[in-house]
Design a protein around this motif. Structure first.
Motif, PDB file in Angstrom:
ATOM      1  N   ARG A 106       0.827  -1.199   0.000  1.00  0.00           N
ATOM      2  CA  ARG A 106       0.000   0.000   0.000  1.00  0.00           C
ATOM      3  C   ARG A 106       0.866   1.256   0.000  1.00  0.00           C
ATOM      4  NH1 ARG A 106      -4.322   1.165  -1.893  1.00  0.00           N
ATOM      5  NH2 ARG A 106      -5.038   2.590  -0.260  1.00  0.00           N
ATOM      6  N   PRO A 107       0.484   2.279  -0.802  1.00  0.00           N
ATOM      7  CA  PRO A 107       1.239   3.536  -0.798  1.00  0.00           C
ATOM      8  C   PRO A 107       0.976   4.299   0.495  1.00  0.00           C
ATOM      9  CG  PRO A 107      -0.717   3.720  -2.186  1.00  0.00           C
ATOM     10  CD  PRO A 107      -0.659   2.297  -1.739  1.00  0.00           C
ATOM     11  N   LEU A 108       2.031   4.786   1.111  1.00  0.00           N
ATOM     12  CA  LEU A 108       1.924   5.441   2.418  1.00  0.00           C
ATOM     13  C   LEU A 108       2.297   6.910   2.327  1.00  0.00           C
ATOM     14  CD1 LEU A 108       3.726   2.701   4.558  1.00  0.00           C
ATOM     15  CD2 LEU A 108       1.256   3.005   4.293  1.00  0.00           C
ATOM     16  N   VAL A 109       1.881   7.668   3.327  1.00  0.00           N
ATOM     17  CA  VAL A 109       2.389   9.034   3.508  1.00  0.00           C
ATOM     18  C   VAL A 109       3.669   8.939   4.329  1.00  0.00           C
ATOM     19  CG1 VAL A 109       0.109  10.096   3.352  1.00  0.00           C
ATOM     20  CG2 VAL A 109       0.972   9.370   5.587  1.00  0.00           C
ATOM     21  N   ASP A 110       4.451  10.003   4.339  1.00  0.00           N
ATOM     22  CA  ASP A 110       5.738   9.973   5.047  1.00  0.00           C
ATOM     23  C   ASP A 110       5.584   9.561   6.512  1.00  0.00           C
ATOM     24  OD1 ASP A 110       7.295  10.726   2.858  1.00  0.00           O
ATOM     25  OD2 ASP A 110       6.967  12.863   3.220  1.00  0.00           O
ATOM     26  N   LYS A 111       4.531  10.074   7.156  1.00  0.00           N
ATOM     27  CA  LYS A 111       4.374   9.856   8.589  1.00  0.00           C
ATOM     28  C   LYS A 111       4.099   8.390   8.930  1.00  0.00           C
ATOM     29  CE  LYS A 111       2.452  12.237  12.592  1.00  0.00           C
ATOM     30  NZ  LYS A 111       1.587  13.372  13.020  1.00  0.00           N
ATOM     31  N   THR A 112       3.432   7.665   8.033  1.00  0.00           N
ATOM     32  CA  THR A 112       3.186   6.249   8.283  1.00  0.00           C
ATOM     33  C   THR A 112       4.262   5.362   7.657  1.00  0.00           C
ATOM     34  OG1 THR A 112       1.678   6.207   6.372  1.00  0.00           O
ATOM     35  CG2 THR A 112       0.697   6.501   8.555  1.00  0.00           C
ATOM     36  N   PHE A 113       5.060   5.934   6.766  1.00  0.00           N
ATOM     37  CA  PHE A 113       6.183   5.204   6.168  1.00  0.00           C
ATOM     38  C   PHE A 113       7.386   5.192   7.112  1.00  0.00           C
ATOM     39  CE2 PHE A 113       9.955   5.322   3.260  1.00  0.00           C
ATOM     40  CZ  PHE A 113       9.797   4.071   2.694  1.00  0.00           C
ATOM     41  N   ASP A 114       7.617   6.295   7.811  1.00  0.00           N
ATOM     42  CA  ASP A 114       8.802   6.433   8.657  1.00  0.00           C
ATOM     43  C   ASP A 114       8.940   5.356   9.735  1.00  0.00           C
ATOM     44  OD1 ASP A 114       9.636   8.592   7.194  1.00  0.00           O
ATOM     45  OD2 ASP A 114       8.864  10.106   8.582  1.00  0.00           O
ATOM     46  N   PRO A 115       7.840   4.884  10.386  1.00  0.00           N
ATOM     47  CA  PRO A 115       8.005   3.861  11.412  1.00  0.00           C
ATOM     48  C   PRO A 115       8.387   2.479  10.883  1.00  0.00           C
ATOM     49  CG  PRO A 115       5.956   5.082  11.746  1.00  0.00           C
ATOM     50  CD  PRO A 115       6.464   5.424  10.386  1.00  0.00           C
ATOM     51  N   TYR A 116       8.315   2.270   9.567  1.00  0.00           N
ATOM     52  CA  TYR A 116       8.684   0.971   9.017  1.00  0.00           C
ATOM     53  C   TYR A 116      10.169   0.700   9.280  1.00  0.00           C
ATOM     54  CZ  TYR A 116       4.484  -0.332   6.341  1.00  0.00           C
ATOM     55  OH  TYR A 116       3.245  -0.740   5.977  1.00  0.00           O
ATOM     56  N   PRO A 117      10.548  -0.547   9.514  1.00  0.00           N
ATOM     57  CA  PRO A 117      11.967  -0.884   9.658  1.00  0.00           C
ATOM     58  C   PRO A 117      12.751  -0.483   8.411  1.00  0.00           C
ATOM     59  CG  PRO A 117      10.577  -2.730  10.332  1.00  0.00           C
ATOM     60  CD  PRO A 117       9.663  -1.723   9.696  1.00  0.00           C
ATOM     61  N   GLU A 118      14.019  -0.144   8.592  1.00  0.00           N
ATOM     62  CA  GLU A 118      14.842   0.337   7.484  1.00  0.00           C
ATOM     63  C   GLU A 118      14.923  -0.666   6.338  1.00  0.00           C
ATOM     64  OE1 GLU A 118      16.144   3.268   6.819  1.00  0.00           O
ATOM     65  OE2 GLU A 118      15.199   4.034   8.645  1.00  0.00           O
ATOM     66  N   GLU A 119      15.003  -1.965   6.665  1.00  0.00           N
ATOM     67  CA  GLU A 119      15.124  -2.966   5.603  1.00  0.00           C
ATOM     68  C   GLU A 119      13.859  -3.019   4.744  1.00  0.00           C
ATOM     69  OE1 GLU A 119      13.907  -5.287   9.388  1.00  0.00           O
ATOM     70  OE2 GLU A 119      15.209  -3.597   8.837  1.00  0.00           O
ATOM     71  N   GLU A 154      -0.475   7.086  17.473  1.00  0.00           N
ATOM     72  CA  GLU A 154       0.794   7.036  16.740  1.00  0.00           C
ATOM     73  C   GLU A 154       1.742   5.994  17.329  1.00  0.00           C
ATOM     74  OE1 GLU A 154       2.540  10.855  16.269  1.00  0.00           O
ATOM     75  OE2 GLU A 154       0.844  11.690  15.154  1.00  0.00           O
ATOM     76  N   GLU A 155       1.695   5.830  18.656  1.00  0.00           N
ATOM     77  CA  GLU A 155       2.542   4.826  19.300  1.00  0.00           C
ATOM     78  C   GLU A 155       2.089   3.418  18.917  1.00  0.00           C
ATOM     79  OE1 GLU A 155       3.882   3.316  23.791  1.00  0.00           O
ATOM     80  OE2 GLU A 155       2.614   5.093  23.539  1.00  0.00           O
ATOM     81  N   CYS A 156       0.775   3.209  18.900  1.00  0.00           N
ATOM     82  CA  CYS A 156       0.238   1.900  18.515  1.00  0.00           C
ATOM     83  C   CYS A 156       0.638   1.554  17.090  1.00  0.00           C
ATOM     84  CB  CYS A 156      -1.286   1.904  18.664  1.00  0.00           C
ATOM     85  SG  CYS A 156      -2.074   0.349  18.183  1.00  0.00           S
ATOM     86  N   TYR A 157       0.530   2.531  16.185  1.00  0.00           N
ATOM     87  CA  TYR A 157       0.896   2.277  14.793  1.00  0.00           C
ATOM     88  C   TYR A 157       2.380   1.931  14.673  1.00  0.00           C
ATOM     89  CZ  TYR A 157       1.601   2.744   9.816  1.00  0.00           C
ATOM     90  OH  TYR A 157       1.951   2.483   8.511  1.00  0.00           O
ATOM     91  N   ALA A 158       3.226   2.728  15.330  1.00  0.00           N
ATOM     92  CA  ALA A 158       4.675   2.553  15.190  1.00  0.00           C
ATOM     93  C   ALA A 158       5.168   1.258  15.841  1.00  0.00           C
ATOM     94  CB  ALA A 158       5.403   3.752  15.795  1.00  0.00           C
ATOM     95  N   LYS A 159       4.630   0.910  17.005  1.00  0.00           N
ATOM     96  CA  LYS A 159       5.153  -0.228  17.759  1.00  0.00           C
ATOM     97  C   LYS A 159       4.427  -1.536  17.475  1.00  0.00           C
ATOM     98  CE  LYS A 159       7.010   2.375  21.686  1.00  0.00           C
ATOM     99  NZ  LYS A 159       6.991   2.545  23.167  1.00  0.00           N
ATOM    100  N   VAL A 160       3.151  -1.448  17.112  1.00  0.00           N
ATOM    101  CA  VAL A 160       2.351  -2.661  16.954  1.00  0.00           C
ATOM    102  C   VAL A 160       2.122  -3.001  15.482  1.00  0.00           C
ATOM    103  CG1 VAL A 160       0.123  -3.748  17.458  1.00  0.00           C
ATOM    104  CG2 VAL A 160       1.200  -2.262  19.163  1.00  0.00           C
ATOM    105  N   ILE A 161       1.677  -2.010  14.715  1.00  0.00           N
ATOM    106  CA  ILE A 161       1.245  -2.302  13.347  1.00  0.00           C
ATOM    107  C   ILE A 161       2.397  -2.283  12.339  1.00  0.00           C
ATOM    108  CG2 ILE A 161      -0.182  -1.461  11.436  1.00  0.00           C
ATOM    109  CD1 ILE A 161      -2.231  -0.566  13.541  1.00  0.00           C
ATOM    110  N   ALA A 162       3.191  -1.213  12.341  1.00  0.00           N
ATOM    111  CA  ALA A 162       4.202  -1.034  11.294  1.00  0.00           C
ATOM    112  C   ALA A 162       5.183  -2.206  11.161  1.00  0.00           C
ATOM    113  CB  ALA A 162       4.961   0.273  11.522  1.00  0.00           C
TER     114      ALA A 162
END
Length: 234
Positions: A106-119, A154-162
């Motif tokens: 899925r195409p993301l915005v920067d704010k939801t893309f940034d929490p993804y792991p670097e790899e 935002e914490e839930c998205y970054a730590k749980v979902i992303a």
């Protein structure tokens, strides 16, 4: 193939799309489409199209870019369109333009893309983003997870979902094929009609151990209640 199928889909779905466009024009803030800059192929930006479901100023209101199930920023038709995923159908136009594919991350915005792991961020858009995909199917109830987690959104998205959603997108890149795409298209239609179904937990391709290691945790989060989401983080 994507261009042909998206054009055919727009033609066949026009009896549904036109009345929705008219209804949106006559209700809420009287705008039909919402255009948002998203990250696309090779990490280049493009304007993704959706049916309008939120107040125009939503990104600047509490909640930001994340939407919860009973978000007060929703327009009168917004909840229905989002729950049924009809709001995503205008992206068939993006597919016609070559910005997207039918299946892909899925195409993301920067704010939801940034929490993804670097790899994940390095390779996720080596293919065109999709209207649907493994992450979209498993986390189709993402709004409910965010609503009921008991954590800041935002914490839930970054730590749980992303992390889990990113792993699902990597799984897709490793198993990309026409057969995988057809299975994901079928599963997308299946979970829209039967949203409580757990059919998507069945392996799509590859060995059973591979599928379990890549998708099981994310699938569990997507299928379970908020209580299970919090337990998984502990």
């Amino acid at each position: 193939m994507d261009i042909f199928l998206s054009g055919l889909a727009l033609l066949l779905l026009s009896p549904l799309l036109v009345p929705i466009a008219i209804a949106l024009k006559c209700t809420g803030e009287h705008y039909v489409f919402y255009y948002q800059e998203r990250i696309g192929y090779k990490n280049k930006k493009f304007k993704m199209i959706k049916f309008a479901t939120m107040l125009l100023n939503s990104p600047n209101l509490p909640g930001g870019l994340h939407t919860t199930r009973k978000d007060p920023r929703l327009l009168p038709l917004g909840g229905f369109l989002r729950k049924t995923k009809i709001n995503e159908l205008p992206q068939l136009i993006n597919i016609l333009k070559g910005d997207m594919s039918i299946v892909g991350p899925r195409p993301l915005v920067d704010k939801t893309f940034d929490p993804y792991p670097e790899e994940v961020k390095r390779v996720i858009y080596n293919v065109r983003p999709g209207l649907t995909g493994a992450g979209s199917i498993v986390f189709r109830d993402e709004e409910e997870i965010l609503s009921k987690s008991g954590m800041p959104v935002e914490e839930c998205y970054a730590k749980v979902i992303a992390p889990h959603k990113g792993a699902l997108e990597l799984w897709y890149l490793k198993n990309i094929s026409l057969a995988t795409d057809l299975k994901l298209i079928f599963l997308t239609a299946w979970v829209i009609v039967w949203p409580k179904s757990r059919l998507f937990l069945l392996p799509l391709s590859g060995s059973k151990d591979e599928i379990k290691s890549v998708t099981a945790e994310g699938a569990q989060l997507g299928a379970n209640s908020s209580k299970d989401v919090i337990k998984s983080e502990k």
